[in-house]
Design a protein around this motif. Sequence first.
Motif, short mmCIF file in Angstrom:
data_model
loop_
_atom_site.label_atom_id
_atom_site.label_comp_id
_atom_site.label_asym_id
_atom_site.label_seq_id
_atom_site.Cartn_x
_atom_site.Cartn_y
_atom_site.Cartn_z
N GLU A 46 58.27 -14.68 -3.04
CA GLU A 46 56.94 -14.71 -2.44
C GLU A 46 56.95 -14.02 -1.08
N ALA A 47 58.01 -14.21 -0.33
CA ALA A 47 58.12 -13.54 0.97
C ALA A 47 58.21 -12.03 0.79
N ALA A 48 58.90 -11.60 -0.26
CA ALA A 48 59.03 -10.17 -0.53
C ALA A 48 57.69 -9.57 -0.94
N VAL A 49 56.89 -10.33 -1.69
CA VAL A 49 55.55 -9.85 -2.09
C VAL A 49 54.71 -9.54 -0.86
N LYS A 50 54.78 -10.40 0.14
CA LYS A 50 53.97 -10.20 1.35
C LYS A 50 54.36 -8.92 2.09
N LYS A 51 55.61 -8.50 1.94
CA LYS A 51 56.07 -7.28 2.61
C LYS A 51 55.42 -6.03 2.03
N MET A 52 54.81 -6.16 0.86
CA MET A 52 54.19 -5.01 0.21
C MET A 52 52.84 -4.64 0.83
N GLY A 53 52.30 -5.53 1.66
CA GLY A 53 50.97 -5.30 2.20
C GLY A 53 49.93 -5.99 1.33
N LYS A 54 48.78 -6.31 1.90
CA LYS A 54 47.77 -7.11 1.19
C LYS A 54 47.31 -6.48 -0.12
N LYS A 55 47.00 -5.20 -0.07
CA LYS A 55 46.46 -4.53 -1.27
C LYS A 55 47.48 -4.50 -2.39
N ASN A 56 48.70 -4.04 -2.08
CA ASN A 56 49.73 -3.95 -3.12
C ASN A 56 50.18 -5.32 -3.59
N ALA A 57 50.22 -6.29 -2.66
CA ALA A 57 50.61 -7.65 -3.05
C ALA A 57 49.60 -8.23 -4.04
N LYS A 58 48.32 -7.97 -3.78
CA LYS A 58 47.28 -8.47 -4.68
C LYS A 58 47.41 -7.82 -6.06
#
Length: 405
Positions: free
Chosen positions: A187-199
């Motif tokens: 989950e922490a790694a997902v946040k590193k992708m930025g809001k748009k890419n994480a979504k």
Amino acid sequence: MNTPVVQNGRVLSGMRPTGQLHLGHYHGVLKNWIKLQHEYDCFFFVADWHALTTHYDEPQTISASVWDMVIDWLAAGVNPGAAKLFIQSRIPEHAELHLLLSMITPLGWLERVPTYKDQQEKLQEKDLSTYGFLGYPLLQSADILVYKATGVPVGEDQVAHVELTREVARRFNHLYGREPGFEDKAEAAVKKMGKKNAKLYNEHRRRYQEQGDAEALAVARALLEEQQNLSLGDRERLFGYLEGGGRIILPEPQALLTPAAKMPGLDGQKMSKSYNNTIGLREDPESITRKLRTMPTDPARVRRTDPGDPEKCPVWQLHQVYSDETTRDWVNQGCRSAGIGCLECKQPVIDKVLEELEPVRERAEEYAANPNLVRNIIEEGCDEARAVARETLQEVRSVIGLNYK
């Protein structure tokens, strides 16, 4: 769980040093390597340990063939600036990973590899009831996985070996990929992708896990490949998290199917040393000409005036490789009408083979005259390959619990 082969992915392939290379190797393997080296991060290696699995009683053949084979690679056009060239036994991490993978690989997986019994039947003159021969497909798996290769160029008869590698990687990841706090780290790694890419990642992950949407899986994988700000560990976690598993430590490779080798031997069978029907890459022109001029032809053509059938003539198979449509039409009509003789039919093939091999032979002579250059190329390739292999083994030891600090 697997990572697809992507542009600029990593490819691994090797060749056993058991004798001089011939046109069968050139058309069946080397031409494909030359193409792949411009499309992927390529690792090409001398499989000397693999040669020992069947030639353990002929070590002198192996040692004598290693440098000649590397020279043939270079002469054919394999570029050390575009690919890493190295010797398998110089990278001990291959052996260590093979040992560690043997701890988790069921015996039945090795016994069911199709080539296991097939090779035992074909090589009945050799005692192949050895652990090394049984385990060589797993050594192949270690060769591939130690570099985290995403693609392996193989013919259809070798696809089972890549599938075994995928199964071994899947089992390894299942056993060792569930690190403590895996989901929190993912989950922490997902946040590193930025809001748009994480979504986008989360949406595609949900669609795949809830609906089995294969397209969503492919899109999410491609999205991960594009991320520049993820560490290798985070990327591996997110590939595993995407599919509902753990961290992907050893990616599952894909088989890159290569066209079946179309290079027939001098007798119409597949070109092979065991059939004594080869033309060597560095063979002198007089020998090549003599071999091709004395090739067997359609047995129905006893006399020059007898019509023949190209489909029954081994020379016709060589025309399929070397001749253009105009020449093939000329051969087909001339043979069936007895308008041309067999020596006339063979001459275009002789010319093309000599033309193809002349630059290869010239480059080989240059490399053979400079053995230090060849050894330096291999030393540099070994250094580059070992750096990658060490990194993988450090990670493997860590997840297994063998990192004692």
